[in-house]
Motif scaffolding. Structure first.
Motif, PDB file in Angstrom:
ATOM      1  N   ARG A  89      -6.318   7.284  -0.641  1.00 21.53           N
ATOM      2  CA  ARG A  89      -7.071   7.060   0.592  1.00 21.53           C
ATOM      3  C   ARG A  89      -7.315   5.565   0.793  1.00 21.53           C
ATOM      4  O   ARG A  89      -7.191   5.053   1.896  1.00 21.53           O
ATOM      5  N   LYS A  90      -7.632   4.895  -0.333  1.00 20.21           N
ATOM      6  CA  LYS A  90      -7.927   3.462  -0.255  1.00 20.21           C
ATOM      7  C   LYS A  90      -6.682   2.701   0.273  1.00 20.21           C
ATOM      8  O   LYS A  90      -6.770   1.880   1.170  1.00 20.21           O
ATOM      9  N   ASP A  91      -5.529   3.065  -0.350  1.00 20.74           N
ATOM     10  CA  ASP A  91      -4.283   2.393   0.082  1.00 20.74           C
ATOM     11  C   ASP A  91      -3.952   2.703   1.536  1.00 20.74           C
ATOM     12  O   ASP A  91      -3.469   1.847   2.275  1.00 20.74           O
ATOM     13  N   ASP A  92      -4.217   3.954   1.899  1.00 21.66           N
ATOM     14  CA  ASP A  92      -3.948   4.329   3.295  1.00 21.66           C
ATOM     15  C   ASP A  92      -4.819   3.488   4.225  1.00 21.66           C
ATOM     16  O   ASP A  92      -4.362   3.010   5.262  1.00 21.66           O
ATOM     17  N   ARG A  93      -6.079   3.312   3.845  1.00 21.14           N
ATOM     18  CA  ARG A  93      -6.961   2.498   4.678  1.00 21.14           C
ATOM     19  C   ARG A  93      -6.439   1.065   4.767  1.00 21.14           C
ATOM     20  O   ARG A  93      -6.449   0.456   5.814  1.00 21.14           O
ATOM     21  N   ARG A  94      -5.940   0.626   3.588  1.00 20.96           N
ATOM     22  CA  ARG A  94      -5.378  -0.734   3.584  1.00 20.96           C
ATOM     23  C   ARG A  94      -4.216  -0.832   4.594  1.00 20.96           C
ATOM     24  O   ARG A  94      -4.119  -1.781   5.362  1.00 20.96           O
ATOM     25  N   ALA A  99      -8.422   9.307  -4.380  1.00 18.86           N
ATOM     26  CA  ALA A  99      -9.291   8.262  -3.832  1.00 18.86           C
ATOM     27  C   ALA A  99      -8.491   6.970  -3.650  1.00 18.86           C
ATOM     28  O   ALA A  99      -8.611   6.283  -2.634  1.00 18.86           O
ATOM     29  N   ASP A 100      -7.617   6.711  -4.696  1.00 14.38           N
ATOM     30  CA  ASP A 100      -6.754   5.519  -4.590  1.00 14.38           C
ATOM     31  C   ASP A 100      -5.837   5.611  -3.362  1.00 14.38           C
ATOM     32  O   ASP A 100      -5.636   4.643  -2.632  1.00 14.38           O
ATOM     33  N   PRO A 103       0.817  -1.227   0.000  1.00 20.21           N
ATOM     34  CA  PRO A 103       0.000   0.000   0.000  1.00 20.21           C
ATOM     35  C   PRO A 103       0.841   1.263   0.000  1.00 20.21           C
ATOM     36  O   PRO A 103       0.519   2.220  -0.710  1.00 20.21           O
ATOM     37  N   HIS A 111      -5.462  -0.995   7.975  1.00 16.32           N
ATOM     38  CA  HIS A 111      -5.970  -2.327   8.302  1.00 16.32           C
ATOM     39  C   HIS A 111      -4.853  -3.281   8.669  1.00 16.32           C
ATOM     40  O   HIS A 111      -4.988  -4.083   9.580  1.00 16.32           O
TER      41      HIS A 111
END
Ligand code: ADP
Length: 616
Positions: free
Chosen positions: A440-445, A437-438, A407, A448
């Motif tokens: 943010r998505k990777d950051d969320r990953r 948006a990508d 990520p 997790h």
């Protein structure tokens, strides 16, 4: 019973001894010895000599010995007539048949050993002992006479003076006027030649009565040497020790003497004629002759060696160092020491003391061994804790790094792409929005991944046991002690109450404590060593939990950072990892406790955690 047997045996033993002695006495004729003295009965040297000879003979003789003693007293009665009367008297009183031996003690000449016994009892053997500077006439041996001529050890005495008082410059010699006195003076004069740098003064023509006044103010560097003094210039008769007694206590300087009999008068000493030693030698010679040895075959023994002897009290009074007294010197009149008096008691006490000391030493050695073993265990534990800590962190970081790589790499690449789009004149905002948006998505990953790691740690089986919290804290403190010493931080443990047991995993809780303690130490790097104080304390709160705090006097935490302390990777240290507190939180929460931190009112930071009380 045993005692009785021993007792009876002892009695029989004694009776047998007694029987032997009685037989001896019955079988052998007593040996009769006539002792003839030139001087009076009360001459101190003679008294000592007479006793020593008798004691020696009685000690070693197989036959009983009977002694008779006669005194010519030539110093007081020097006339020929007196001698004739004495000789007649002896001739009338004793016959040759009565006598086995004549023991003569001549002083002024050898008549008593030669002519007199030869005239009265020509067949009786004669042994003489002469303390004399004059040799015995040669023909005396032909008369069946042998003996010992003991000379004064003048050289030995001068040597002793030099040893005890090396600064001596002047020797005042005092002597009398009888032939013996003069012979002694002659020998002193002769010996004086050998002593360089020392001036000799002979006081021979002064009445003895005047001497005490004269010796009172002799200057330093002077000593008095008392020769023989049987008669002074006025014709007054004396005994040498008597003169020593008159002079020594008055004299401003030490008085040296030549005869052992003059010791004890206040005189310092000398290489003296020892009457006891001489008596023993004479006694042995007499026994030989009594046993049948022919005196004619025994050469006259001329002895010149004296016995170095000093009066301990005079040594002290004159302030002479004891270390100057040559080895082998006989020291008279030394007061009995505590050792002489209570030897046995001292030995017993010493034995008890030594036994006690040995026990104490043994215990100390044991204790030291124990402490060493304890230190060893502690060291091993510290190492173990460190390894666990490092390996847990290491494992975590490598897994995290691996899982986060993807990520984070995607975020980086997307960010770079966004930058490129933004450099265009008319950037495509849609595209950029999509990129963001990508990201943010990777950051969320990534988030997790981290929380998965944390829950993984949470799920790790904890070995929960009932723990004594005080013991746990003490252990952690001693583990941190080597770092504390290196960083010069004072570690304190405050336990004001008896704490209930908690439930926990010892190793994990040690990690939490060590993290907090080491963080506290880090924060005090900029504080003066004298003020670096880290306090660990614990108390019960509400009966259900135990609250532990770790407080320092360091830099404290910036207020805006307090919120973020437990975030993973939050660090303000150049080489920090920012995982310590995050892991600590995971561990404490897995125990059902809480952890939080903040600043102290006055100075530094403080961290708290709680643990549930073990109520099982
Ligand atoms: P690290 O020690 O590797 O930085 P931690 O999670 O143990 O990681 O600590 C995070 C941060 O919290 C530290 O970098 C420091 O800024 C702050 N911190 C922790 N303990 C203290 C303390 N006792 N005093 C001041 N700051 C502290």
């Amino acid at each position: 019973m045993v005692f009785l047997v021993v007792f009876v045996a002892a009695i029989f033993g004694n009776v047998r001894c007694l029987a032997v002695n009685v037989t001896n006495l019955a079988n052998s004729q007593p040996k009769r010895v006539l002792m003839l003295f030139s001087e009076a009965k009360d001459v101190p040297g003679n008294i000592m000599l007479e006793q020593a000879v008798k004691a020696e003979m009685l000690k070693d003789s197989t036959d009983p010995v009977v002694f008779s003693s006669e005194y010519l007293d030539a110093s007081h009665f020097s006339g020929k007539e007196h001698f004739r009367v004495f000789q007649n008297y002896i001739g009338k009183k004793y016959t040759a048949n009565d006598l086995d031996l004549v023991l003569a003690f001549p002083s002024q000449d050898y008549t008593l050993a030669g002519e007199l016994p030869d005239a009265l009892f020509p067949v009786v053997p004669v042994v003489f002992v002469a303390i004399n500077e004059m040799d015995a006439p040669l023909e005396i041996s032909k008369l069946g006479v042998t003996g010992i001529v003991q000379r004064f050890d003048i050289r030995g005495t001068l040597g002793l003076i030099k040893r005890l008082q090396p600064d001596t410059r002047r020797v005042v010699v005092i002597g009398g006027s009888t032939p013996t006195d003069r012979a002694t003076l002659g020998r002193i004069e002769e010996a004086s030649q050998s002593l360089e740098g020392v001036q000799f003064e002979f006081w021979t023509n002064r009445p003895v009565a005047e001497l005490p006044g004269l010796v009172r103010s002799l200057p330093e560097g002077t000593v008095i040497l008392l020769g023989s003094i049987l008669r002074d210039v006025t014709g007054q008769t004396y005994y040498t020790p008597q003169v020593a007694q008159m002079l020594a206590p008055q004299a401003s300087v030490p008085v040296y003497v030549l005869g052992g009999w003059s010791l004890g008068t206040g005189a310092l000493g000398g290489s003296v004629v020892d009457p006891e030693d001489l008596g023993a030698r004479a006694g042995q010679l007499a026994l030989r002759v009594l046993a049948g040895a022919d005196p004619e075959n025994i050469p006259i023994d001329v002895a010149t060696k004296g016995t170095p002897m000093v009066d301990w009290r005079a040594i002290k009074r004159l302030g002479i160092k004891e270390s100057r007294v040559p080895a082998g010197t006989v020291i008279r009149f030394r007061p009995e020491t505590l050792w002489d008096e209570h030897r046995d008691l001292i030995l017993i006490l010493l034995a008890v003391f030594l036994a006690q000391a040995a026990t104490i030493t043994g215990l100390l050695v044991q204790r030291r061994e124990r402490l060493r073993a304890e230190a060893e265990i502690m060291n091993q534990r510290t190492e173990l804790a460190h390894v666990t800590r490092v390996s847990t962190m290491g494992q975590l970081t490598s897994t995290l790094a691996h899982e986060l790589n993807q990520p984070l790499g995607a975020i980086l690449r997307n960010a770079e792409a966004a930058e490129i789009f933004l450099q265009k004149e008319n950037p495509d905002l849609e595209e950029i929005r999509a990129i963001l948006a990508d990201i943010r998505k990777d950051d969320r990953r990534a988030g997790h991944v981290i929380s998965r790691m944390r829950s993984l740690l949470k799920r790790r089986s904890l070995e929960l046991k009932s723990l004594d919290i005080a013991e746990l804290l003490e252990e952690a403190i001693s583990m941190a002690q080597p770092d504390a010493r290196a960083w010069r931080v004072f570690l304190a443990l405050q336990l004001r109450e008896k704490l209930p047991a908690v439930r926990g995993d010892r190793v994990h809780l040690q990690q939490v404590l060590l993290n907090l303690i080491l963080n506290g130490m880090d924060s005090m790097a900029g504080v003066a060593a004298s003020q670096r104080l880290l306090t660990v304390s614990a108390k019960t709160t509400g009966g259900k939990t135990v609250e532990v705090s770790v407080s320092d006097t360091g830099a404290g935490i910036a207020p805006d950072k307090i919120e973020r302390l437990f975030e993973p990777f939050f660090t303000t240290k150049p080489n920090g990892m920012g995982m310590g507190l995050a892991i600590s939180q995971t561990i404490i929460e897995a125990h059902g406790g809480k952890i939080w931190g903040g600043n102290n009112e006055t100075r530094g930071a403080v961290f708290f955690f709680t643990l549930p009380v073990d109520d099982k």
